[in-house]
Scaffold this active site. Structure first.
Site, PDB file in Angstrom:
ATOM      1  N   ASP A   1       0.825  -1.204   0.000  1.00 26.98           N
ATOM      2  CA  ASP A   1       0.000   0.000   0.000  1.00 26.98           C
ATOM      3  C   ASP A   1       0.867   1.265   0.000  1.00 26.98           C
ATOM      4  O   ASP A   1       0.501   2.278  -0.588  1.00 26.98           O
ATOM      5  CB  ASP A   1      -0.948   0.008   1.208  1.00 26.98           C
ATOM      6  CG  ASP A   1      -2.147  -0.923   0.997  1.00 26.98           C
ATOM      7  OD1 ASP A   1      -2.279  -1.490  -0.112  1.00 26.98           O
ATOM      8  OD2 ASP A   1      -2.951  -1.088   1.938  1.00 26.98           O
ATOM      9  N   GLY A   2       2.044   1.203   0.643  1.00 24.00           N
ATOM     10  CA  GLY A   2       2.953   2.360   0.670  1.00 24.00           C
ATOM     11  C   GLY A   2       3.437   2.717  -0.731  1.00 24.00           C
ATOM     12  O   GLY A   2       3.510   3.892  -1.099  1.00 24.00           O
TER      13      GLY A   2
ATOM     14  N   ASN B   1      -4.301   8.827   1.837  1.00 27.07           N
ATOM     15  CA  ASN B   1      -4.631   8.185   3.116  1.00 27.07           C
ATOM     16  C   ASN B   1      -4.959   9.210   4.202  1.00 27.07           C
ATOM     17  O   ASN B   1      -6.076   9.264   4.686  1.00 27.07           O
ATOM     18  CB  ASN B   1      -3.458   7.328   3.610  1.00 27.07           C
ATOM     19  CG  ASN B   1      -3.657   5.849   3.369  1.00 27.07           C
ATOM     20  OD1 ASN B   1      -4.648   5.443   2.776  1.00 27.07           O
ATOM     21  ND2 ASN B   1      -2.711   5.045   3.816  1.00 27.07           N
TER      22      ASN B   1
ATOM     23  N   ASP C   1      -0.636  14.195  21.294  1.00 26.72           N
ATOM     24  CA  ASP C   1       0.613  13.954  20.561  1.00 26.72           C
ATOM     25  C   ASP C   1       0.425  14.295  19.090  1.00 26.72           C
ATOM     26  O   ASP C   1       1.395  14.427  18.345  1.00 26.72           O
ATOM     27  CB  ASP C   1       1.047  12.492  20.692  1.00 26.72           C
ATOM     28  CG  ASP C   1       1.651  12.193  22.061  1.00 26.72           C
ATOM     29  OD1 ASP C   1       1.703  13.114  22.890  1.00 26.72           O
ATOM     30  OD2 ASP C   1       2.053  11.038  22.291  1.00 26.72           O
TER      31      ASP C   1
ATOM     32  N   LEU D   1      -7.031   4.325  12.150  1.00 29.38           N
ATOM     33  CA  LEU D   1      -7.638   3.164  12.835  1.00 29.38           C
ATOM     34  C   LEU D   1      -6.818   2.760  14.062  1.00 29.38           C
ATOM     35  O   LEU D   1      -7.374   2.423  15.106  1.00 29.38           O
ATOM     36  CB  LEU D   1      -7.738   1.990  11.854  1.00 29.38           C
ATOM     37  CG  LEU D   1      -8.452   0.734  12.362  1.00 29.38           C
ATOM     38  CD1 LEU D   1      -9.913   1.019  12.670  1.00 29.38           C
ATOM     39  CD2 LEU D   1      -8.351  -0.391  11.343  1.00 29.38           C
TER      40      LEU D   1
ATOM     41  N   ALA E   1      -3.162   9.970  21.089  1.00 29.35           N
ATOM     42  CA  ALA E   1      -2.873  10.053  22.528  1.00 29.35           C
ATOM     43  C   ALA E   1      -3.324  11.380  23.137  1.00 29.35           C
ATOM     44  O   ALA E   1      -2.517  12.165  23.639  1.00 29.35           O
ATOM     45  CB  ALA E   1      -1.374   9.840  22.774  1.00 29.35           C
TER      46      ALA E   1
END
Length: 295
Positions: free
Chosen positions: A78-79, A151, A181, A196, A216
């Site tokens: 996918d990258g 993405n 963060d 996700l 976070a």
């Protein structure tokens, strides 16, 4: 073998996959059997030649975005697909993702299936899905390099200690100041990626929304939010280290504190080839391992 009409393919690939040369050879051989006209990205062409892969005699080489084709083939995961999309940009050429490792959501054709897949392309037996992109501008100017994400766009702290403060407005209305963060703004395509893993929702492709998910967060009350993809999101970041990172599909740039970011849907989409019989929910169940627990 029957004569096929001429189709042009532009090929991008992952140059770090030495072990996958048998799978790559399989794809090149099938393209040769179909009499395809091949254009190969210069870096990838060098890699293929170094590994003595065949069926490249008639291939032409291109650099940057100096290519045109009927289809783009992305050979990797996918990258690699995301990188190929960043080179296709507004050309609207449909991209086919051939996965050299574990099947992905974007790269969802395995090398053994390439023959059947090419047959489908030559017989117009395929569909194309339009996938929205998020465009990023900073202080009213285009972000350095390719400034659209298929993405996600992630605003992230740069040092290990202090969190950052991200003030978010949507369509001119104040939404929230995230002490976290970071913050991930995701397309439906990217909803099964970094978003996700931070607790964001799975969004079915074709749904006209973006999601915003904190990384976070300092407050446990913060929850992901889903917005119409016609929204304009403005973000202002404060940071103790006076800078922060903006990652567009994982490619990060350092930004100075006070940089104002504007995120909105890009003026064009990425076209993704879907072969016959491909079903998103089947891929989702397999990737998420739903049903693995048979209690």
């Amino acid at each position: 073998m029957m004569e096929h009409r001429k189709l042009k393919f532009a090929i991008f690939g992952n140059s770090y996959q030495m072990k996958k040369s048998a799978a790559i050879q399989q794809v090149l051989t099938m393209l040769s059997v179909f009499g395809a006209e091949l254009y190969v990205d210069k870096d990838y062409y060098g890699f293929l030649c170094d590994h003595h892969l065949h069926d490249l005699d008639t291939a032409k080489v291109f650099e940057g975005d100096d290519f045109d084709a009927d289809f783009v083939i992305s050979m990797g995961g996918d990258g690699t697909f995301l990188k190929a999309a960043s080179r296709v940009r507004e050309k609207q050429i449909p991209i086919l993702g051939v996965n050299m490792g574990r099947l992905g959501f974007l790269a969802d054709v395995c090398p053994e299936d390439i023959g059947r897949c090419l047959d489908a392309l030559y017989h117009d037996d395929f569909s194309v899905e339009s996938r929205a992109l998020i465009e990023v501008t900073t202080n009213g100017e285009a972000f350095e390099g390719f400034n659209c994400a298929l993405n996600d766009v992630a605003i992230l702290k740069r040092d290990t200690a202090a969190m950052i403060s991200i003030k978010a407005h949507v369509n001119g209305q104040y939404l929230n100041t995230y002490q976290a963060d970071g913050l991930v703004i995701s397309t439906p395509t990217g909803s099964t990626a970094y978003s996700l893993s931070n607790g964001g929702p799975i969004i079915v492709p074709g749904t006209k929304v973006f999601s915003m998910t904190a990384v976070a967060p300092h407050s446990l009350n913060v929850r992901p939010i889903v917005l119409a993809d016609s929204s304009v999101i403005k973000l202002e970041v404060e940071s103790r280290s006076h800078n922060f990172l903006v990652a567009i599909d994982g490619r990060s740039e350092k930004c100075k504190e006070g940089t104002r970011l504007t995120l909105s849907r890009a003026p064009y989409d990425v076209q993704v080839v879907k072969r016959p019989g491909h079903r998103y929910f089947d891929a989702l169940r397999e990737k998420m391992m739903w049903g693995a627990d048979t209690r």
